[in-house]
Enzyme design. Structure first.
Site, mmCIF file in Angstrom:
data_model
loop_
_atom_site.group_PDB
_atom_site.id
_atom_site.type_symbol
_atom_site.label_atom_id
_atom_site.label_comp_id
_atom_site.label_asym_id
_atom_site.label_seq_id
_atom_site.Cartn_x
_atom_site.Cartn_y
_atom_site.Cartn_z
ATOM 1 N N GLY A 17 0.765 -1.142 0.078
ATOM 2 C CA GLY A 17 -0.002 0.178 -0.030
ATOM 3 C C GLY A 17 1.075 1.416 0.061
ATOM 4 O O GLY A 17 0.760 2.452 0.781
ATOM 5 N N LYS A 18 1.727 1.304 -0.747
ATOM 6 C CA LYS A 18 2.755 2.579 -0.883
ATOM 7 C C LYS A 18 2.017 3.671 -1.500
ATOM 8 O O LYS A 18 2.145 4.952 -0.862
ATOM 9 C CB LYS A 18 3.922 2.331 -1.971
ATOM 10 N N GLU A 140 6.611 8.486 -5.421
ATOM 11 C CA GLU A 140 6.520 7.158 -5.101
ATOM 12 C C GLU A 140 7.415 6.300 -6.192
ATOM 13 O O GLU A 140 6.979 6.433 -7.294
ATOM 14 C CB GLU A 140 5.136 6.585 -5.113
ATOM 15 N N LYS A 187 8.602 -9.831 13.519
ATOM 16 C CA LYS A 187 9.771 -10.036 13.122
ATOM 17 C C LYS A 187 10.461 -8.875 12.452
ATOM 18 O O LYS A 187 9.779 -8.228 11.337
ATOM 19 C CB LYS A 187 9.980 -11.363 12.299
ATOM 20 N N LYS A 223 15.017 -1.729 18.109
ATOM 21 C CA LYS A 223 15.785 -2.551 17.711
ATOM 22 C C LYS A 223 16.069 -2.066 16.108
ATOM 23 O O LYS A 223 16.997 -2.345 15.333
ATOM 24 C CB LYS A 223 15.062 -4.009 17.461
ATOM 25 N N CYS A 378 -20.062 4.263 -19.280
ATOM 26 C CA CYS A 378 -19.456 4.028 -20.379
ATOM 27 C C CYS A 378 -19.880 3.101 -21.222
ATOM 28 O O CYS A 378 -21.046 3.292 -21.882
ATOM 29 C CB CYS A 378 -17.889 4.011 -20.049
ATOM 30 N N GLY A 380 -21.372 0.439 -20.302
ATOM 31 C CA GLY A 380 -22.735 0.130 -19.751
ATOM 32 C C GLY A 380 -23.711 1.247 -20.353
ATOM 33 O O GLY A 380 -24.848 0.677 -20.559
ATOM 34 N N MET A 381 -23.409 2.264 -20.587
ATOM 35 C CA MET A 381 -24.291 3.134 -21.310
ATOM 36 C C MET A 381 -24.542 2.846 -22.726
ATOM 37 O O MET A 381 -25.562 2.810 -23.206
ATOM 38 C CB MET A 381 -23.914 4.829 -21.214
ATOM 39 N N HIS A 512 -16.717 8.771 -17.085
ATOM 40 C CA HIS A 512 -16.455 7.778 -15.709
ATOM 41 C C HIS A 512 -16.537 8.793 -14.596
ATOM 42 O O HIS A 512 -15.531 9.201 -14.017
ATOM 43 C CB HIS A 512 -15.077 7.225 -15.773
ATOM 44 N N GLU A 514 -16.861 8.027 -11.616
ATOM 45 C CA GLU A 514 -16.350 7.499 -10.424
ATOM 46 C C GLU A 514 -14.869 8.202 -10.111
ATOM 47 O O GLU A 514 -14.335 8.289 -9.112
ATOM 48 C CB GLU A 514 -16.266 6.224 -10.518
HETATM 49 N N1 GLN Z 1 -15.415 -0.470 -25.084
HETATM 50 C C1 GLN Z 1 -16.198 0.973 -25.155
HETATM 51 C C2 GLN Z 1 -15.342 1.913 -25.954
HETATM 52 O O1 GLN Z 1 -14.207 1.665 -26.180
HETATM 53 C C3 GLN Z 1 -16.324 1.486 -23.668
HETATM 54 C C4 GLN Z 1 -15.202 1.855 -22.969
HETATM 55 C C5 GLN Z 1 -15.069 2.039 -21.538
HETATM 56 O O2 GLN Z 1 -16.176 1.509 -20.832
HETATM 57 N N2 GLN Z 1 -14.229 2.746 -21.061
HETATM 58 O O3 GLN Z 1 -15.915 2.831 -26.429
#
Ligand code: GLN
Length: 541
Positions: A17-18, A140, A187, A223, A378, A380-381, A512, A514
């Site tokens: 976890g650096k 890092e 240790k 130590k 992405c 998913g859409m 994205h 997120e």
């Molecule tokens: N595979 C899709 C594209 O290249 C979606 C990519 C993704 O979900 N980041 O457009």
């Protein structure tokens, strides 16, 4: 104040976890009022991690300027809120490629091009470049001390200690103290060896950060101090944390930031950790369980969805909800429906390639028909739009050109687009590396849409990483069956957000979200998605 450089190396084993340690130290220095910049030097030969398998390396993090970076950059940004950029991330491949380009251009004036000084100079330039006005640069070094690949980096930071002086450089070494149950002891030997290994390349660690699954007895610290030649105050315990956002507070209690500031003679600055206490309180209050089904292909390695997992938890804080993530393999179509009936909200995250798309589309269809809150990110859409074309418009051949030639390219390759650097082009035969729409792009939200209401803004910037785009012509036809484009590129050509007007919460985003969620600033889409999930859950019971 002159910029100070803190180098974080890792010893004994990888995966300690650096990245998290660097990010947490960055957050603590910020809490003392200093500005920080986090950088990473990765020892592999790939130019960027864009072409690396998510199974092996986890998520590819994307910065505003479109740099594809290691997932540690997600930690850096989530802990400090400081956006990273291309000048913060380098791989050996990039370093060599730059040196070789210079050699071809004759920039070395006929001298023999060597690892020392040419590669090491390139590394030193990378570390010190664009740091003006920054109080602390935390660097890092990827990999573990002792790896052949890491040697040029260690040599470069050894030289920097000489170039900049002791009062502007600090070497932090992160190691592991294993507990041996038969001896009933933590240790110290592996750490002693690893510190020695560092010393063999001329680097004396100044501070040891010791990962351990239990408190480190005073005797063991003494130590380590003695054998590793560091003051005993500088042997800091890095105990396993219940939650990653507890780490800055734990390090603070162990004295990490005090020791770093003392080392640099900056003990006057006091720490304001209120942000981190607030997050700890929110974590305690987030108790209402919410089952979120995530239908994806990389469910064996959850690091592939690192930022998504974090963003869902952030979204839970304001809702006092604790997301329970139910990982559903998109290739296991047989049991899919059964698994979906059990969840309170559904996500189809980003992805690449045809494998598993039937399962992902079935999940979008299930959410559409059963009014389950749905977020398509992405890929998913794109698949939610294809699903609607196939089943609502009756276009049985609706597909994406990602899966081969198609008569109905609902999702297709965009050949030309405008970015800050000018017009970008690509074709089916372009290299896989570097041909995607990457980084931050504006999105204009349509009046009256759910997306606009959630963001509370007219125009937002979000980060992209994809090669294909939803074809606007098909989206226009989908409005008749309830799926509308609620966010578009400023020229109106690229669908960036879609939503269903006949559904309480069904949103697809081409970007994205997120990547931009922070624990202290949860992303509005995730906050709203979790709230919709809670409502659905209540109605269901
Ligand atoms: N595979 C899709 C594209 O290249 C979606 C990519 C993704 O979900 N980041 O457009």
């Amino acid at each position: 104040m002159a910029t100070r450089y803190i180098f974080i190396t890792g010893g004994v084993t990888s995966s300690l976890g650096k990245g998290l340690a660097s990010a947490s130290l960055g957050a603590l220095l910020q809490a003392r009022g200093f500005s920080v910049l986090l950088r990473k030097l990765d020892p592999y030969l790939n130019i960027d991690p864009g072409t690396l398998s998510p199974y092996e390396h986890g998520e590819v993090y994307v910065t505003d300027d479109g740099t594809e970076a290691d997932l540690d950059f997600g930690h850096y940004e989530r802990f400090t809120g400081v956006p990273t950029e291309s000048s913060d991330y380098v791989t050996t491949g990039k370093i060599y490629s730059s040196v070789l380009t210079k050699e071809r251009r004759g920039e070395y004036l006929g001298s023999t091009v060597q690892v020392i000084p040419h590669i090491t100079d390139e590394i030193k330039n990378f570390i010190t470049n664009k740091t003006h006005g920054v109080d602390f640069v935390l660097c890092e070094i990827g990999g573990t001390v002792g790896d052949i690949e890491g040697l040029p980096y260690l040599e470069a930071i050894r030289q920097l200690r000489n170039d900049l002086g002791r009062d502007r450089t600090l070497f932090v070494h992160l190691t592991l103290l294993p507990y041996i149950s038969t001896a009933g002891e933590l240790k110290t030997k592996p750490t002693q060896h690893s510190v020695k290994e560092l010393l063999s390349v001329g680097i004396q660690a100044d501070l040891l950060l010791c990962r351990s699954d239990r408190p480190i007895p005073w005797e063991a610290k003494r130590k380590l101090a003695q054998f590793c030649n560091v003051p005993s105050d500088c042997v800091i315990a890095a105990l396993n944390a219940q939650n990653i956002y507890h780490v800055p507070l734990q390090y603070h209690e162990e004295g990490l930031d005090q020791q770093v500031c003392r080392y640099f003679g900056l003990q006057d600055a006091s720490a304001d950790l209120s942000r981190w206490y607030r997050i700890r309180d929110q974590l305690e209050k987030a108790v209402e369980p919410l089952k979120i089904g995530i239908v994806g292909k990389y469910v064996q390695l959850l690091d592939a969805y690192k930022s998504l997992i974090e963003a869902l938890h952030h979204g839970g804080y304001p809702n006092h909800a604790k997301p329970e993530l139910v990982w559903i393999d998109s290739q296991d179509t047989e049991n899919l429906k059964q698994k979906l009936t059990d969840v309170d909200a559904i996500i189809v995250p980003g992805g690449f390639g045809e494998r598993g798309i039937e399962g992902k589309m079935a999940a979008a269809e299930y959410a559409r028909e059963n009014k389950v809150p749905f977020l398509g990110i992405c890929f998913g859409m794109q698949l939610a739009v294809i699903e609607a074309c196939r089943h609502q418009l009756g276009l049985h051949n609706a597909s994406s050109s990602e899966f081969g030639p198609t008569e109905e390219p609902v999702v297709g390759l965009l050949r030309e687009w405008q970015s800050e650097e000018g017009v970008q082009t690509r074709s089916e035969t372009s290299d896989l590396g570097g041909t995607m729409r990457l980084g931050s792009y504006p999105c204009v939200l349509q009046k009256g849409s759910l997306a606009r209401q959630i963001y509370g803004e007219e125009c937002v910037q979000e980060r992209h990483r994809h090669r294909y785009e939803v074809n606007k012509a098909y989206l226009d036809r989908l409005a008749a069956v309830g799926l509308i484009g609620s966010g578009l590129s400023p020229d109106g050509k690229l669908p960036e957000i879609v939503e269903r007007i006949d559904h309480p919460w069904f949103i697809g985003v081409q970007f994205h979200p997120e990547l931009k969620s922070r624990p202290f600033a949860p992303h509005p889409l995730f906050v709203s998605f979790i709230a919709a999930g809670l409502t659905y859950k209540k109605q269901k019971s």
